[in-house]
Design a protein around this motif. Structure first.
Motif, mmCIF file in Angstrom:
data_model
loop_
_atom_site.group_PDB
_atom_site.id
_atom_site.type_symbol
_atom_site.label_atom_id
_atom_site.label_comp_id
_atom_site.label_asym_id
_atom_site.label_seq_id
_atom_site.Cartn_x
_atom_site.Cartn_y
_atom_site.Cartn_z
ATOM 1 N N LEU A 541 0.840 -1.084 -0.137
ATOM 2 C CA LEU A 541 0.059 0.136 -0.096
ATOM 3 C C LEU A 541 0.729 1.217 0.109
ATOM 4 O O LEU A 541 0.616 2.041 -0.890
ATOM 5 C CB LEU A 541 -0.925 0.040 1.105
ATOM 6 N N GLU A 542 2.001 1.220 0.769
ATOM 7 C CA GLU A 542 2.720 2.311 0.838
ATOM 8 C C GLU A 542 3.462 2.782 -0.415
ATOM 9 O O GLU A 542 3.666 3.632 -1.144
ATOM 10 C CB GLU A 542 3.777 2.119 2.033
ATOM 11 N N ARG A 543 3.722 1.761 -1.169
ATOM 12 C CA ARG A 543 4.362 2.010 -2.723
ATOM 13 C C ARG A 543 3.432 2.451 -3.524
ATOM 14 O O ARG A 543 3.700 3.559 -4.484
ATOM 15 C CB ARG A 543 5.030 0.378 -3.118
ATOM 16 N N VAL A 544 2.081 2.020 -3.462
ATOM 17 C CA VAL A 544 1.090 2.485 -4.367
ATOM 18 C C VAL A 544 0.850 4.056 -4.056
ATOM 19 O O VAL A 544 0.784 4.923 -5.122
ATOM 20 C CB VAL A 544 -0.241 1.505 -4.436
ATOM 21 N N LEU A 545 0.667 4.411 -2.612
ATOM 22 C CA LEU A 545 0.516 5.608 -2.336
ATOM 23 C C LEU A 545 1.594 6.671 -2.849
ATOM 24 O O LEU A 545 1.337 7.869 -3.234
ATOM 25 C CB LEU A 545 0.143 5.763 -0.791
ATOM 26 N N SER A 546 2.912 6.249 -2.751
ATOM 27 C CA SER A 546 3.995 7.052 -3.057
ATOM 28 C C SER A 546 4.153 7.063 -4.589
ATOM 29 O O SER A 546 4.304 8.282 -5.114
ATOM 30 C CB SER A 546 5.073 6.079 -2.847
ATOM 31 N N SER A 547 3.488 6.287 -5.228
ATOM 32 C CA SER A 547 3.534 6.462 -7.037
ATOM 33 C C SER A 547 2.496 7.355 -7.233
ATOM 34 O O SER A 547 2.996 8.160 -8.461
ATOM 35 C CB SER A 547 3.130 4.975 -7.521
ATOM 36 N N PHE A 548 1.504 7.507 -6.451
ATOM 37 C CA PHE A 548 0.612 8.607 -6.924
ATOM 38 C C PHE A 548 1.337 10.028 -7.122
ATOM 39 O O PHE A 548 1.119 10.798 -8.105
ATOM 40 C CB PHE A 548 -0.788 8.718 -6.017
ATOM 41 N N GLU A 549 1.998 10.291 -6.000
ATOM 42 C CA GLU A 549 2.649 11.724 -5.700
ATOM 43 C C GLU A 549 3.665 11.824 -6.913
ATOM 44 O O GLU A 549 3.817 12.838 -7.341
ATOM 45 C CB GLU A 549 3.284 11.804 -4.536
ATOM 46 N N LYS A 550 4.507 10.678 -7.123
ATOM 47 C CA LYS A 550 5.700 10.485 -8.074
ATOM 48 C C LYS A 550 5.101 10.602 -9.501
ATOM 49 O O LYS A 550 5.682 11.546 -10.187
ATOM 50 C CB LYS A 550 6.330 9.498 -7.923
#
Length: 688
Positions: A541-550
Motif C-alpha cells: 500500500l505504501e508503494r502504491v500511495l508513493s507512486s501517486f505523488e511521483k
C-alpha cells in the motif's frame, strides 16, 4: 408470428392469381420432359418398388436420360406418385402437385428469409415467369434442389448448422450441380470466425445425409451411369476459348474458380455476403452455359434476395430478364397439352427461318446482357457496399488511452467480449516499456513519461496490424515486473490498442478508426488502482500511495491532454464524492457515467432507449455549435437490458458481434453500448 405472416401472404390477391395460373397449367399441360422421362420413370419405380429404381428402369429398356438424379429427388416425388397410382389417376398430376408443394415450400423459405416483404415475394418469386414456365409449362424439376439449397441457407442464417449441412447434401443428391455451393459454405465458415466453433455440427449433418442419400446411390451402377452419362454434364465443356496450338480454355470453370477466390479473399463473411457471392456464381454459370431452361430456376431465390436489398431498378431488370427468358424459351420449346396434342410457338407464328434465327439470337443476347448487368449490380450493391466486405479490406482500429488505473484493460476486454476473442487483436502499451521493474531507470522515469516507452515500435506494430500483417511483441508481466519472450500477434477484424500513450503521437491517432479516452474520477481511480495493485499485483500500500505523488506531474503533462484528441471520452464518477470514504467490499458503489463526444451520435434515440428500456436517468447537453454532446447517465441496468437496447438501436451491427456477445451489467455495459454506436457510425462513414 411467422405462421400468421404466412397466412396473410397466402390470403393476398397476388397469391391467388399465381395459384390459379399454376392450377390451370397443371390441368391443361403434359410437359414433354415430364411425359417422356420423369413420369414414366416414377411409374416403373412405384409399380415394382425397389431401393434401386434406376437399375429397374434400365433393365426394362428405359432411356438413360429419364431420371439422372439421386435419392433425394426420387423420394421427393414418390409420395404423391404413389397416391396417384392408388387412386388410378394420371401420374402427371402426382408429379405436378409435388412441384406445386415444393413451389409453396420455397415461397415459405423466402418469406422466412425476407419477413415483411410480402408484395415483393409475390411479384418477384410467386409470379416469376422463370418458375411458372420452367416448372409447369416445360415440367422441369429444378425447384426441388432450389428449395433444399434455400432451406439450407436459411438454417445457416439461424445457426442450425447440422440441419444446414444435411439439407445441402440433400440438394446435391437431388441435383449434382448444387455441389457448386459447397465450397462457398466451407469458405463462409472459415472466414466467419464466430461460426468456426460450430463447423463440426455442419460436417456431421453433411455426413449423416451422405450416409442416407449418397452412399446407397453409389452402389447403383445404373444410377451412376445415368447421372454421369447425362448429356447435360458435358455442357460445361461446350464453351471454350481456343488459345491456338491445340490448347483451349474453359471459361465456366475459370469463372467459378475466380468466384471462389473472391469469396476467399473476403476476410470476414456475413450471411448477406455469403448468399450474394453464391448467387452471383450460380447466375454467371447459368449465363455462360448453353443451359437447360430449368437451370435458371437455381438463380431465382438469389435474385429475389437481391431485389429485396436493392431498389426499383433491380426489380425492373429482373422482370426484363425473366420476360426475355420466357420469349426465348417458348420459341425453342415444344408445348404439349394434356390431351396429347402438341405445337411449337415458332410454327404457330410462321416466322421466316432467317428472321426467326435472328430474333431468337437477339432475344438470347439481350437476356444474357441483362443477366450480366444484374450480376454486376449484385457485385456493386450486394458485395462491395456490404459492411463486412469493407471491413475485410481494412481492420477497425480502436485506440484506448487513459491514466494508470483508469480501467483500460477492463474496457478493452469488455469490447473484445462483444466481438469475440477470435475477431479481436489486442495491443497493450505496457508491453512497450523500455525497462523491466528491476532496472535502475525505473526509479528515474515513470512509465507515464513517453521517454520510458518504445512508442516508435508501438506505432510500427499498430501500423502493421492495421495493414493486415502479424507482429512479434513481448508481454509485460505486472506480477514479476519482467518482459516475456516475443509472441506472435496476428491481425484481425478489430484491433484494440490500449495504453497510457495510445493517443499521444499523431501517427497513432491517424491509425485509429475510433479514439477513446477514459477520464475516470481521480478519487475513484485511486480507489480502483489501490485495490488492483495491492490485491491483484502484490504491491504494498505504501508503494502504491508513493507512486501517486511521483506520477502526478507526468499524468498532467503527458496523459490527460490526450483527451483533447479523443472522439469519445468516458468519465466514470461516484454519485457522491463522500461515497469513497470508508468504502468496503461489502458496500455497493453507485456510479454515474459522463459521456462526451465530438462526433455526434444518435443521442436522441439513445436517450429514449436508455430511459424507456434500461430505466436510467439521463441528462443531455449540446454545445452551442452542435459539435459536442455531453450525457450524464445514472442508475442501474442489466446486461439483458443493454442487449435489448443494442438490438433496437443498431440491428445492422449485430452480425459483427459474436454469436453470444458478452454484455456487461451497469456502467461498463453502457460504455459497450455507446462504443458500439460510434463503431456503427464509423462503419457508415466508409460509404462516404
Amino acid at each position: 408470428m411467422n405462421d400468421r405472416a404466412m397466412k396473410k401472404l397466402c390470403l393476398h390477391p397476388l397469391f391467388s392469381v399465381g395459384l390459379m395460373i399454376r392450377l390451370l397449367l397443371i390441368a391443361s399441360m403434359m410437359p414433354v420432359a415430364a411425359g417422356d422421362w420423369y413420369v414414366p420413370f416414377l411409374d416403373v419405380s412405384v409399380s415394382s418398388f425397389v431401393l434401386d429404381p434406376w437399375s429397374t428402369w434400365i433393365s426394362s429398356g428405359g432411356t438413360p436420360v429419364a431420371f439422372p438424379y439421386g435419392f433425394a429427388m426420387w423420394l421427393m416425388f414418390l409420395p404423391l406418385t404413389l397416391v396417384a397410382k392408388l387412386l388410378g389417376t394420371s401420374l402427371q398430376y402426382g408429379y405436378a402437385l409435388t412441384l406445386l408443394g415444393v413451389d409453396v415450400g420455397l415461397l415459405y423459405v423466402l418469406h422466412r428469409l425476407l419477413p415483411g416483404r410480402r408484395r415483393l415475394l409475390l411479384i418477384a418469386y410467386w409470379l416469376s415467369p422463370f418458375v411458372i414456365v420452367a416448372s409447369y409449362v416445360l415440367g422441369m424439376n429444378d425447384l426441388v434442389p432450389a428449395l433444399l439449397l434455400a432451406w439450407s441457407m436459411w438454417n445457416v442464417r439461424k445457426v442450425r448448422l447440422g440441419v444446414a449441412g444435411f439439407l445441402l447434401v440433400a440438394a446435391i443428391s437431388a441435383k449434382l450441380s448444387m455441389v457448386v455451393a459447397f465450397p462457398f459454405y466451407v469458405i463462409y465458415f472459415f472466414n466467419n470466425k464466430s461460426l468456426r466453433q460450430y463447423v463440426v455440427r455442419f460436417m456431421a449433418g453433411c455426413l449423416a445425409c451422405a450416409a442416407i442419400f449418397l452412399v446407397p446411390f453409389a452402389f447403383s451402377v445404373s444410377g451412376l451411369q445415368m447421372l454421369f452419362g447425362n448429356p447435360e454434364m458435358e455442357k460445361i465443356y461446350q464453351v471454350v476459348v481456343d488459345t491456338g496450338g491445340g490448347g483451349v480454355i474453359y471459361p465456366v470453370p475459370l469463372t467459378y474458380v475466380l468466384m471462389l477466390y473472391l469469396a476467399w479473399r473476403v476476410r470476414r463473411l456475413n450471411f448477406d455476403l455469403f448468399q450474394a457471392i453464391t448467387g452471383m456464381a450460380f447466375l454467371l454459370i447459368v449465363l455462360m452455359l448453353p443451359a437447360s431452361p430449368g437451370w435458371f430456376v437455381w438463380s431465382v431465390p438469389f435474385l429475389v434476395l437481391y431485389q429485396a436489398m436493392s431498389g426499383r431498378m433491380a426489380v425492373f431488370l429482373a422482370a426484363m430478364f425473366s420476360g426475355l427468358y420466357v420469349l426465348g424459351t417458348l420459341l425453342n420449346s415444344q408445348i404439349r397439352l394434356i390431351n396429347g396434342l402438341g405445337f411449337s410457338p415458332r410454327e404457330v407464328l410462321h416466322l421466316n427461318p432467317l428472321i426467326e434465327g435472328r430474333v431468337t439470337s437477339l432475344l438470347h443476347t439481350t437476356m444474357i446482357a441483362i443477366g450480366v448487368l444484374l450480376a454486376l449490380r449484385i457485385w456493386r450493391e450486394g458485395i462491395r457496399r456490404n459492411d463486412f466486405f469493407r471491413q475485410s479490406r481494412k481492420p477497425f482500429v480502436i485506440g484506448v488511452a487513459g491514466d494508470s488505473g483508469a480501467g483500460k484493460d477492463t474496457f478493452a476486454n469488455a469490447i473484445s467480449g462483444l466481438f469475440g476473442a477470435h475477431s479481436v487483436a489486442k495491443m497493450s502499451g505496457d508491453d512497450y516499456h523500455f525497462w523491466d521493474r528491476q532496472k535502475p531507470m525505473w526509479h528515474v522515469l515513470t512509465h507515464l513519461n513517453p521517454m520510458a516507452n518504445d512508442l516508435e515500435r508501438f506505432s510500427s506494430d499498430l501500423i502493421s496490424l492495421a495493414d493486415g500483417k502479424s507482429i512479434q511483441s513481448r508481454h509485460y508481466d505486472h506480477h514479476t515486473g519482467k518482459m516475456s519472450k516475443p509472441i506472435r500477434i496476428a491481425s484481425n477484424d478489430f484491433i484494440i490498442a490500449s495504453g497510457l500513450h495510445a493517443l499521444y503521437l499523431p501517427i497513432l491517432r491517424n491509425c485509429c478508426s475510433l479514439k477513446i479516452y477514459l477520464d475516470i474520477d481521480e478519487g475513484l481511480r485511486r480507489y480502483f488502482k489501490i485495490k488492483r495493485d495491492v490485491s491483484e499485483r502484490g504491491h504494498s500500500l505504501e508503494r502504491v500511495l508513493s507512486s501517486f505523488e511521483k506520477r502526478q506531474p507526468d499524468s498532467e503533462r503527458f496523459i490527460k491532454p490526450q483527451a483533447n484528441h479523443a472522439d469519445l471520452v468516458f468519465s466514470l464518477q461516484p454519485i457522491h464524492p463522500r461515497m469513497l470514504e470508508n468504502l468496503s467490499d461489502h458496500h455497493h458503489l453507485r456510479l454515474k457515467l459522463v459521456v462526451q463526444t465530438r462526433r455526434g451520435f444518435n443521442e436522441l434515440s439513445l436517450n429514449r432507449i436508455l430511459l424507456g428500456v434500461c430505466g436510467l436517468q439521463v441528462d443531455m447537453g449540446v454545445s452551442s455549435d452542435g459539435g459536442e454532446v455531453r450525457m450524464t447517465i445514472e442508475g442501474d441496468t442489466s446486461a439483458s437490458d443493454i442487449n435489448m437496447a443494442a438490438q433496437m438501436l443498431y440491428p445492422q451491427m449485430l452480425e459483427f458481434l459474436d454469436t453470444k456477445p458478452e454484455w456487461q451489467d451497469g456502467m461498463m455495459g453502457l460504455m459497450q453500448l455507446i462504443t458500439l454506436s460510434h463503431i456503427s457510425q464509423e462503419q457508415t462513414k466508409r460509404f462516404i
